[in-house]
Design a protein around this motif. Structure first.
Motif, PDB file in Angstrom:
ATOM      1  N   ASP A   1       5.630  -2.817   0.962  1.00 27.54           N
ATOM      2  CA  ASP A   1       4.574  -2.005   1.569  1.00 27.54           C
ATOM      3  C   ASP A   1       3.260  -2.136   0.808  1.00 27.54           C
ATOM      4  O   ASP A   1       2.194  -2.223   1.420  1.00 27.54           O
ATOM      5  N   LEU A   2       3.342  -2.172  -0.500  1.00 29.39           N
ATOM      6  CA  LEU A   2       2.134  -2.328  -1.298  1.00 29.39           C
ATOM      7  C   LEU A   2       1.499  -3.700  -1.082  1.00 29.39           C
ATOM      8  O   LEU A   2       0.274  -3.812  -0.935  1.00 29.39           O
ATOM      9  N   LEU A   3       2.319  -4.751  -1.028  1.00 28.20           N
ATOM     10  CA  LEU A   3       1.785  -6.090  -0.761  1.00 28.20           C
ATOM     11  C   LEU A   3       1.184  -6.182   0.637  1.00 28.20           C
ATOM     12  O   LEU A   3       0.168  -6.851   0.834  1.00 28.20           O
TER      13      LEU A   3
ATOM     14  N   LEU B   1      -2.567  -7.367   0.979  1.00 30.22           N
ATOM     15  CA  LEU B   1      -2.772  -8.749   1.408  1.00 30.22           C
ATOM     16  C   LEU B   1      -2.866  -8.960   2.918  1.00 30.22           C
ATOM     17  O   LEU B   1      -3.508  -9.905   3.357  1.00 30.22           O
ATOM     18  N   MET B   2      -2.196  -8.146   3.685  1.00 31.84           N
ATOM     19  CA  MET B   2      -2.122  -8.414   5.128  1.00 31.84           C
ATOM     20  C   MET B   2      -3.198  -7.660   5.891  1.00 31.84           C
ATOM     21  O   MET B   2      -3.777  -6.692   5.402  1.00 31.84           O
ATOM     22  N   ALA B   3      -3.420  -8.124   7.109  1.00 31.09           N
ATOM     23  CA  ALA B   3      -4.380  -7.444   7.965  1.00 31.09           C
ATOM     24  C   ALA B   3      -3.805  -6.126   8.481  1.00 31.09           C
ATOM     25  O   ALA B   3      -4.544  -5.190   8.770  1.00 31.09           O
ATOM     26  N   GLN B   4      -2.472  -6.069   8.583  1.00 39.23           N
ATOM     27  CA  GLN B   4      -1.813  -4.839   9.009  1.00 39.23           C
ATOM     28  C   GLN B   4      -1.747  -3.888   7.821  1.00 39.23           C
ATOM     29  O   GLN B   4      -1.080  -4.157   6.836  1.00 39.23           O
ATOM     30  N   LYS B   5      -2.478  -2.815   7.896  1.00 40.16           N
ATOM     31  CA  LYS B   5      -2.562  -1.884   6.774  1.00 40.16           C
ATOM     32  C   LYS B   5      -1.670  -0.670   7.037  1.00 40.16           C
ATOM     33  O   LYS B   5      -1.936   0.096   7.957  1.00 40.16           O
ATOM     34  N   PRO B   6      -0.623  -0.491   6.243  1.00 40.26           N
ATOM     35  CA  PRO B   6       0.141   0.751   6.375  1.00 40.26           C
ATOM     36  C   PRO B   6      -0.666   1.912   5.792  1.00 40.26           C
ATOM     37  O   PRO B   6      -1.548   1.721   4.971  1.00 40.26           O
ATOM     38  N   TYR B   7      -0.338   3.102   6.261  1.00 34.05           N
ATOM     39  CA  TYR B   7      -0.983   4.276   5.705  1.00 34.05           C
ATOM     40  C   TYR B   7      -0.516   4.479   4.268  1.00 34.05           C
ATOM     41  O   TYR B   7       0.542   4.021   3.875  1.00 34.05           O
ATOM     42  N   ARG B   8      -1.334   5.187   3.495  1.00 32.90           N
ATOM     43  CA  ARG B   8      -0.904   5.471   2.121  1.00 32.90           C
ATOM     44  C   ARG B   8       0.369   6.288   2.114  1.00 32.90           C
ATOM     45  O   ARG B   8       1.208   6.149   1.238  1.00 32.90           O
ATOM     46  N   ALA B   9       0.533   7.131   3.107  1.00 34.05           N
ATOM     47  CA  ALA B   9       1.750   7.942   3.187  1.00 34.05           C
ATOM     48  C   ALA B   9       2.980   7.061   3.384  1.00 34.05           C
ATOM     49  O   ALA B   9       4.053   7.370   2.867  1.00 34.05           O
ATOM     50  N   GLN B  10       2.848   5.962   4.111  1.00 31.23           N
ATOM     51  CA  GLN B  10       3.967   5.052   4.295  1.00 31.23           C
ATOM     52  C   GLN B  10       4.373   4.412   2.974  1.00 31.23           C
ATOM     53  O   GLN B  10       5.557   4.186   2.732  1.00 31.23           O
ATOM     54  N   ILE B  11       3.420   4.115   2.132  1.00 28.06           N
ATOM     55  CA  ILE B  11       3.740   3.531   0.832  1.00 28.06           C
ATOM     56  C   ILE B  11       4.477   4.554  -0.028  1.00 28.06           C
ATOM     57  O   ILE B  11       5.470   4.235  -0.683  1.00 28.06           O
ATOM     58  N   TYR B  12       4.014   5.808   0.006  1.00 26.73           N
ATOM     59  CA  TYR B  12       4.679   6.838  -0.785  1.00 26.73           C
ATOM     60  C   TYR B  12       6.063   7.159  -0.232  1.00 26.73           C
ATOM     61  O   TYR B  12       7.000   7.383  -0.992  1.00 26.73           O
ATOM     62  N   GLU B  13       6.198   7.190   1.082  1.00 27.08           N
ATOM     63  CA  GLU B  13       7.505   7.519   1.653  1.00 27.08           C
ATOM     64  C   GLU B  13       8.496   6.361   1.514  1.00 27.08           C
ATOM     65  O   GLU B  13       9.697   6.570   1.617  1.00 27.08           O
ATOM     66  N   SER B  14       8.011   5.174   1.252  1.00 26.13           N
ATOM     67  CA  SER B  14       8.936   4.065   1.032  1.00 26.13           C
ATOM     68  C   SER B  14       9.720   4.237  -0.268  1.00 26.13           C
ATOM     69  O   SER B  14      10.774   3.630  -0.452  1.00 26.13           O
ATOM     70  N   LEU B  15       9.219   5.074  -1.168  1.00 27.95           N
ATOM     71  CA  LEU B  15       9.972   5.390  -2.392  1.00 27.95           C
ATOM     72  C   LEU B  15      11.240   6.176  -2.077  1.00 27.95           C
ATOM     73  O   LEU B  15      12.169   6.202  -2.878  1.00 27.95           O
TER      74      LEU B  15
END
Length: 126
Positions: free
Chosen positions: A80-82, A86-100
């Motif tokens: 999710d962080l990569l 790097l990608m044009a598809q940007k996940p929300y910051r909440a998605q990065i935190y919830e991936s933990l």
């Protein structure tokens, strides 16, 4: 350490190719779960993949099940962080935190698989 005629010899290592295979399998399962999390965006499905992967690895190598949680679970937030960087598809910051949160089903899967292997070994040995 064993002694032979006054010399110290190291203990023989246990099957490095098999151990390497399990670590590569854990990394591949974690990378696949991270990729699915990016493409589909459903954390519940990602958690199911992490659970199944850790359970399989816990059954195959029941010693130290925490390592499967770390090896499989770390790839989901890293992916999710990569994707965010790097990608044009940007996940929300909440998605990065919830991936933990993918570590939680990984814990249940790895320790459940390890306990299942212990129970099966106990039943077969009698």
């Amino acid at each position: 350490m064993t002694t032979t005629w006054g010399k110290l010899e190291p203990e023989p290592r246990s099957e490095p190719p098999a151990r390497t295979f399990h670590y590569l399998l854990a990394a591949a399962c974690g990378a696949f779960a991270g990729w699915i999390d990016i493409k589909i965006g459903d954390l519940l499905f990602t958690a199911l993949l992490v659970l199944a992967s850790c359970m399989l690895l816990g059954i195959l190598r029941p010693q130290k099940p925490w390592r499967w949680v770390v090896l499989v679970g770390v790839f989901v937030p890293v992916a999710d962080l990569l994707a965010y960087l790097l990608m044009a598809q940007k996940p929300y910051r909440a998605q990065i935190y919830e991936s933990l949160l993918a570590f939680l089903p990984g814990i249940a899967g790895a320790y459940g698989g390890s306990a299942m292997r212990a129970a099966i070994d106990n039943l077969i040995s009698k």
